[in-house]
Design a protein around this motif. Sequence first.
Motif, short mmCIF file in Angstrom:
data_model
loop_
_atom_site.label_atom_id
_atom_site.label_comp_id
_atom_site.label_asym_id
_atom_site.label_seq_id
_atom_site.Cartn_x
_atom_site.Cartn_y
_atom_site.Cartn_z
N ARG A 46 0.65 -1.19 -0.46
CA ARG A 46 -0.13 0.00 -0.19
C ARG A 46 1.03 1.53 -0.44
O ARG A 46 1.28 1.69 1.03
N ASN A 119 -3.85 6.42 7.97
CA ASN A 119 -4.32 6.44 6.78
C ASN A 119 -4.73 4.73 5.94
O ASN A 119 -5.56 4.84 5.31
N GLU A 120 -3.44 3.45 6.20
CA GLU A 120 -3.52 3.16 5.02
C GLU A 120 -4.57 2.03 5.50
O GLU A 120 -4.86 1.49 4.93
N ARG A 123 -8.37 2.85 4.69
CA ARG A 123 -8.51 2.79 3.63
C ARG A 123 -8.73 1.65 2.92
O ARG A 123 -9.28 1.22 1.93
N SER A 124 -8.75 0.55 4.23
CA SER A 124 -8.90 -1.20 3.60
C SER A 124 -9.85 -0.77 4.22
O SER A 124 -10.87 -1.97 3.62
N ASP A 126 -14.02 -1.46 6.00
CA ASP A 126 -15.33 -1.13 5.94
C ASP A 126 -15.94 -0.65 7.22
O ASP A 126 -16.15 -2.49 7.21
N ASN A 142 -12.60 -2.76 1.66
CA ASN A 142 -11.96 -1.34 0.29
C ASN A 142 -10.70 -1.22 0.23
O ASN A 142 -10.71 -0.47 -0.74
N TRP A 143 -10.00 -1.97 0.39
CA TRP A 143 -8.48 -2.21 0.00
C TRP A 143 -8.94 -3.32 -1.50
O TRP A 143 -8.78 -2.81 -2.69
N ARG A 145 -11.46 -2.55 -3.04
CA ARG A 145 -11.94 -1.28 -3.87
C ARG A 145 -10.95 -0.34 -4.64
O ARG A 145 -11.04 -0.03 -6.05
N ASN A 146 -9.84 -0.65 -3.36
CA ASN A 146 -9.09 0.62 -3.76
C ASN A 146 -7.67 -0.03 -4.96
O ASN A 146 -7.12 0.64 -5.18
N ASN A 147 -8.15 -1.08 -4.94
CA ASN A 147 -6.76 -2.40 -5.33
C ASN A 147 -7.02 -2.72 -6.59
O ASN A 147 -7.27 -4.51 -6.34
#
Length: 792
Positions: A46, A119-120, A123-124, A126, A142-143, A145-147
């Motif tokens: 990340r 922050n990491e 971002r991961s 939910d 969310n990880w 979704r973001n990756n």
Amino acid sequence: MFVCKRTRDLLKMARYKQTSFPEDDASSVGGIHLNEGTGSTGLHIRYHTARATINWRTRSKVEEGLLIVTLILSVIISALLIVIITSKSDKSGCILHIEPHIKANEVPCLNEHCIFAANEILRSIDRRIDPCDDFYAYACNNWIRNNPIPEGKSTWGTFGKLEQMNQLIIRNILEKPLKEYKSEAEKKAKIYYESCLDKEEEMEKLGAKPMVDLLWKIGGWNVTKSGFNIEKWNLAHTLKILQNKYNFNCLFAWAVGEDDKNSSRHAIQIDQGGLTLPTPDYYNNKTEIHRRVLDGYIEYMTKVCVLLGAVESDARRQMEAVIAFESKLANISMPLEERRNEEAMYHPMNLVDLEKIAPFLNWTEHFGDAMLLVNRRITQDEIVIVYAPDFLKKLSAIIIEMEKTIEGKITLNNYLVWQAVRTLTSCLSKPFRDAYKSVRKALMGSDGGEEIWRYCVADTNNVIGFAVGAIFVRQAFHGGSKPEAEQMINEIREAFKENLHNLTWMDRGTRERAIDKANAITDMIGFPDYILNPKELDKKYEDLKIVPNKYFENNIQVAMYNLRTNLEKLDQPVNKTHWGMTPQMVNAYYTPTKNQIVFPAGILQSPFYDTNNPKSLNFGAMGVVMGHELTHAFDDQGREYDKFGNIHRWWDNKSIERFNEKTECIERQYGNYKMNGRTLNGKQTLGENIADNGGLKAAYHAFLKSEATKDADILKLPGLNLTHKQLFFVSFAQVWCSSTTNETSILQMEKDAHAPSPYRVIGTLSNTFEFADAFNCKANSKMNQNKKCVVW
């Protein structure tokens, strides 16, 4: 993650990448080594992208300072806003604990490491998911979704992202001038890397010529006009050329490895092998995916034959006969889940007895021919270790029957030569490499197509990895990580040993011997010291011939070098400090015959490990990796080896019975999970599941006993209403955040010794009382089932 490196798994000693299809590789930290066209070593930061790294380097010092100040201030403001919001409302679905020593109104840890770590995690996770319902979804939605899975990849996760960062470091060094290298071995790595990059030009000019020339050298191929003469053909002679000169893998696997019952010596080991597709199921048309793969395989074979000068219709007919032969091999191969009893697999015998079991080959003559490379004489009295006598017996019957007809002999030779051809297609022009895309798409849900430099960095790692490792260590590994990692391992070992006293199913004598074994486990961290000594590193690779602009020839030389290096071990004592994994690997492993755990520099980085992170995060990620590898010494296979690395009965029979009852619970639990409409194989994944469960428990209790040394260990992370106990489990789960194509998921379930990532989290945590307590999960909730499977 985290796999035992077992002696049998090293039988595939050929250096060849076998890019056509994935191969077993027991050196993995986690998950199957699915071939992404790069030789990728893991599933799975990340972190910053290459573009961001390059742009940053173009800024002035003043700009950098202003950006840092601006960034920190903005993150602090954002974090404080999140604190305010989350203090008013928490949607996690469970009651979150506050540690007794933390005041409710206390300011969270706001140094840059805490902010970035928080922050990491933010971002991961939910927050819409109740962690007591599905902790993997809570930690990773969310990880995911973001990756999204990058173009050309079939799986993507934490391991892969960190590996790509490591590749960028290595690329930047491999592209420096030769004069900046400290050893001849490192220069060979650069030359090989450049020959790989150059294949886009050099190989296009040469086309099929390198392979056509090789076909003439190995006796020709009936599919093409390359000198094949059935009247002069002999199976034993062809096998000598392909296996003993060029190191191609065909019919069966063999290598020199550590004797499981006398781990101080080496022995010739022989096992089943010979399949091109990943598992026998792909030959049996069991599902639509299997059928698509098999159809793609025949198309791939036919295209390659035509590129080498064959007539399409004739090539298809002959390749269909090769597939029919491979199907016979598939039908006599023992499934992975039936090969878990190490002692039952071990069959020492002399070559005379082997020839009685499998008379299709004069084994004394075959191995004697191979040993000419190292001036070693072989007699009929040579003791070899056979792991698949039944396979060899049935293989012999099939071959003897086929040798009765001309058509059968032609098919045998076509099969043998195909193993050489398909191994080297990645070293030929673009049409050869493109021919594989359709079958790869069917097999893995992606046709590849990554940047050429990434392929070449990974390939160079595979070929001359310890020279590349020297480059990587000097550039990226910080020595301060090593002593702290060693301390963490020792703390986890102590927690594991202490827990042994709580096990009522284990008798006192066996417990004492288990403690002795745990104390005897040696750990190796970072890298072997010799790689930073140019003379010693050069000595390792002095016989490896690498020349500029000759990628195909370099691959031939590498395979021959690896064969010779392996054979030289036969009369040498076992080096218990030998590294089987290069320093840049994002991986870890346990070797039962050495009773040794290894943690390369490549994995001792964020997000797995950072000396500035809270201990909760380090123990949750890297600590569980360490606990996992240590627990492999006591899984259903590792427990058969004593503290010296030898298989024998060192457990009391009653303890074995009770252990088996405990492991049956694990097997049933994971065997009831389903993914993509398929049931997981609880028996095939048993060892890894035992290690996951035991490793998590040992790491957690070691974390609880570890001393808080910095604010980050005491204060909460900003924006996260989570205690450090809870952060431990979040850190563990986020190691396994990943996305995978449906095709690759099925391949993993069929071939991999590990459970799919979601169930490595769900299965392990649902067995963990400490997790349920930390998140206050109600009794018999999905993540806190009343029935728990606990071995260690």
